[in-house]
Enzyme design. Structure first.
Site, PDB file in Angstrom:
ATOM      1  N   ASP A   1       7.717  -6.835   8.608  1.00 15.23           N
ATOM      2  CA  ASP A   1       6.480  -6.068   8.496  1.00 15.23           C
ATOM      3  C   ASP A   1       6.665  -4.791   7.668  1.00 15.23           C
ATOM      4  OD1 ASP A   1       3.729  -5.619   9.192  1.00 15.23           O
ATOM      5  OD2 ASP A   1       4.365  -4.137  10.683  1.00 15.23           O
TER       6      ASP A   1
ATOM      7  N   HIS B   1       7.723  -2.173   2.452  1.00 17.16           N
ATOM      8  CA  HIS B   1       7.530  -0.726   2.288  1.00 17.16           C
ATOM      9  C   HIS B   1       8.860   0.036   2.151  1.00 17.16           C
ATOM     10  CE1 HIS B   1       3.559  -1.883   3.296  1.00 17.16           C
ATOM     11  NE2 HIS B   1       3.647  -1.775   4.605  1.00 17.16           N
TER      12      HIS B   1
ATOM     13  N   GLU C   1       6.326   5.319  13.315  1.00 13.51           N
ATOM     14  CA  GLU C   1       4.922   5.238  13.733  1.00 13.51           C
ATOM     15  C   GLU C   1       4.848   5.532  15.218  1.00 13.51           C
ATOM     16  OE1 GLU C   1       2.419   2.097  11.646  1.00 13.51           O
ATOM     17  OE2 GLU C   1       4.308   1.071  11.979  1.00 13.51           O
TER      18      GLU C   1
ATOM     19  N   HIS D   1       0.816  -1.228   0.000  1.00  6.88           N
ATOM     20  CA  HIS D   1       0.000   0.000   0.000  1.00  6.88           C
ATOM     21  C   HIS D   1       0.846   1.273   0.000  1.00  6.88           C
ATOM     22  CE1 HIS D   1       0.492  -0.001   4.404  1.00  6.88           C
ATOM     23  NE2 HIS D   1       0.079   1.246   4.387  1.00  6.88           N
TER      24      HIS D   1
HETATM   25  C1  BG6 Z   1       1.361  -2.222   7.474  1.00  6.53           C
HETATM   26  C2  BG6 Z   1       2.002  -2.853   8.670  1.00  6.53           C
HETATM   27  O1  BG6 Z   1       1.818  -2.850   6.297  1.00  6.53           O
HETATM   28  O2  BG6 Z   1       1.704  -0.843   7.408  1.00  6.53           O
HETATM   29  C3  BG6 Z   1       1.576  -2.129   9.939  1.00  6.53           C
HETATM   30  O3  BG6 Z   1       1.621  -4.217   8.752  1.00  6.53           O
HETATM   31  C4  BG6 Z   1       1.849  -0.640   9.822  1.00  6.53           C
HETATM   32  O4  BG6 Z   1       2.266  -2.654  11.072  1.00  6.53           O
HETATM   33  C5  BG6 Z   1       1.258  -0.092   8.527  1.00  6.53           C
HETATM   34  O5  BG6 Z   1       1.263   0.009  10.938  1.00  6.53           O
HETATM   35  C6  BG6 Z   1       1.700   1.338   8.313  1.00  6.53           C
HETATM   36  O6  BG6 Z   1       0.975   1.891   7.238  1.00  6.53           O
HETATM   37  P1  BG6 Z   1       0.679   3.457   7.157  1.00  6.53           P
HETATM   38  O7  BG6 Z   1       0.046   3.630   5.832  1.00  6.53           O
HETATM   39  O8  BG6 Z   1      -0.218   3.775   8.317  1.00  6.53           O
HETATM   40  O9  BG6 Z   1       2.009   4.118   7.282  1.00  6.53           O
END
Ligand code: BG6
Length: 491
Positions: free
Chosen positions: A232, A237, A213, A175
């Site tokens: 994760d 990402h 985060e 994502h």
């Molecule tokens: C997810 C992880 O892929 O991405 C989570 O599994 C994480 O642990 C999340 O919190 C973070 O996504 P974003 O878009 O909130 O930065």
């Protein structure tokens, strides 16, 4: 175009927290192709419900969505006409045959099957979809991470997917690639000629990628404890961001032209050894502390986390991209939970001027690419503020002062911003693969992180503690300090 979007895991977290709000936004923005032939969204899950009961279930879930993204009653009623529900036991071939009949009766131009279930169900669902003939040329499959927990398990999933679906039919969703800021990174690099000549070792001193985060693991303790920050966030990402930063200009904006270049970056990453893991990778786990003034518990005290857990909630590492463009330039990646803020950004630190003529020590130029919560760019430059008084250096000399050019994309394009899932769902429906991860990229990313996992398994020391609300263990600062660098917030 008519479409059917089938959400396996239709009552699960991912569906109601991310996919439904994104689909609603796409519908509200008039981007969901529901006209002339229309579209249907079919949620599939284990329990018995009617379409109306499912619609009521989703309506209740929208109560938790941000006010600006919440449907009015009238809007929800219209959106809900797209929603359907079907009970399925995912191990039963007859249930897939029933699904096929339901889909065939309408014969939509495009069928997108989105696996929003627990990942251990992917193999069985893929095999059953293939056996039921739900893999025709108009069908696309979307798989959401985690895709495996190491190289072998990722390869096994890919083998099973490939037995029924071609590479072009299988869309692996990360994502982060849907985030507007990531599109902007492509636009910045390949839509402008300005930075390209500087985007290399001659002008760039180091690059930092931070995905911080402030949240903890919440209710996902059991999943997270088997996963950890490396699997994760880093394997997917953070590495995807790195590939977009470091890749060569692709020959076109086509999916494979882009993904070929990203793959080359992954293949050029300096491989880890047990020694380099000890030197260049820091893992941490949060202890109790405070985030934004609120006391928060230690990771080991979170629900469904074993008291003696050695799972990492923080990773910082140093790597290099071993090619002509980037040789010797450190790339630092850092991610963690319970850090002081939700803050994802990239810092490109440029080299200092080769021959300083102004007095004083000045910070070199840097470009900060802000991913979230804001989406923007900051270019840090030096400007002449005026002439020095005796106390500040030789009289009459220019005094340079840091200034920044700030671009706020949320302000520049207030109405056109499209959320990550919204963008990726629309791309999946349209068959645009640019922002989906190809299996060879995904496997190469696993290949690169595996020596880290292996070294950690053999290392009795475990993660270093850090206080919730801090920027991670002190060793993360030492990691960059060794090269004479500091993290952006320490500058
Ligand atoms: C997810 C992880 O892929 O991405 C989570 O599994 C994480 O642990 C999340 O919190 C973070 O996504 P974003 O878009 O909130 O930065």
């Amino acid at each position: 175009m008519s479409f059917d979007l089938v959400l396996f895991g239709g009552t699960g977290d991912l569906t109601w927290r991310k996919l439904m709000p994104a689909l609603f936004q796409a519908w509200r923005h008039g981007k969901l192709p529901v006209h002339n032939g229309g579209g249907r969204i079919l949620a599939v899950a284990r329990d018995e419900r009617s379409d109306d009961q499912y619609r009521a279930y989703i309506r209740d879930k929208f109560a938790g969505v941000d006010e600006a993204k919440k449907p009015s009653d009238e809007e929800f009623a219209r959106f809900a006409e797209l929603l359907h529900y079907r009970r399925m036991d995912l191990s039963q071939p007859a249930h897939y045959a029933g699904l096929k009949e339901w889909l065939d009766a309408r014969g939509a131009d495009t069928v997108v099957l989105f696996l929003a279930t627990a990942p251990h169900l992917f193999p069985i669902i893929c095999a059953q979809l293939g056996a039921a003939g739900l893999n025709g040329p108009n069908v696309r499959l979307v798989l959401e991470k985690p895709l495996g927990h190491d190289l072998a398990s990722a390869q096994e999933i890919n083998r099973i997917v490939r037995a029924s679906f071609s590479e072009a039919q299988a869309l692996r969703l990360d994502h982060y690639l849907g985030k507007p800021a990531v599109q902007n990174l492509m636009a910045l690099r390949f839509g402008n000629a300005l930075f390209e000549p500087l985007w290399r070792r001659d002008s760039v001193a180091s690059i930092q990628i931070t995905i911080a985060e402030s949240i903890g693991v919440g209710t996902r303790g059991d999943f997270y404890d088997k996963t950890g920050a490396l699997r994760d966030m880093v394997q997917n990402h953070a590495l995807q961001l790195l590939t977009m930063l470091a890749m060569e200009p692709p020959s076109s904006n086509d999916a494979d032209a882009i993904r070929d270049e990203k793959l080359k970056v992954l293949r050029s990453l300096k491989p880890f050894t047990a020694d380099s893991v000890a030197r260049d990778v820091v893992r941490g786990q949060y202890r109790a502390g405070a985030v934004a003034g609120q006391a928060v518990p230690a990771y080991r005290e979170e629900a469904k986390v074993p008291p003696g857990s050695r799972c990492e909630t923080f990773v910082a590492l140093r790597t290099e991209v071993q090619n002509w463009r980037w040789a010797g330039v450190p790339f630092y990646l850092r991610t963690g939970k319970r850090l002081p803020a939700r803050d994802a950004h990239i810092v490109v630190n440029f080299r200092e001027v080769p021959h300083p003529i102004f007095p004083g020590k000045h910070q070199a130029n840097k470009l900060v690419i802000k991913l979230q919560p804001e989406d923007g760019l900051e270019l840090h430059l030096l400007a002449a503020k005026g002439t020095a008084h005796a106390a500040h250096g030789p009289k009459g000399h220019e005094v340079l002062s840091p200034v920044s050019l700030d671009l706020d994309f949320d302000k520049a394009f207030p109405t056109e911003r499209v959320g990550g899932y919204e963008r990726l769902l629309l791309d999946a429906l349209a068959g645009r693969l640019n922002l989906f991860v190809r299996s060879d990229e995904q496997e190469q990313a696993w290949r690169w992180v595996e020596p880290v996992l292996a070294a950690w398994a053999d290392d009795s020391a475990g993660p270093r503690p850090y206080t919730a609300g801090s920027w991670g263990p002190a060793a993360a600062s030492a990691l960059v300090a060794r090269d004479g660098n500091t993290w952006a917030e320490e500058m």
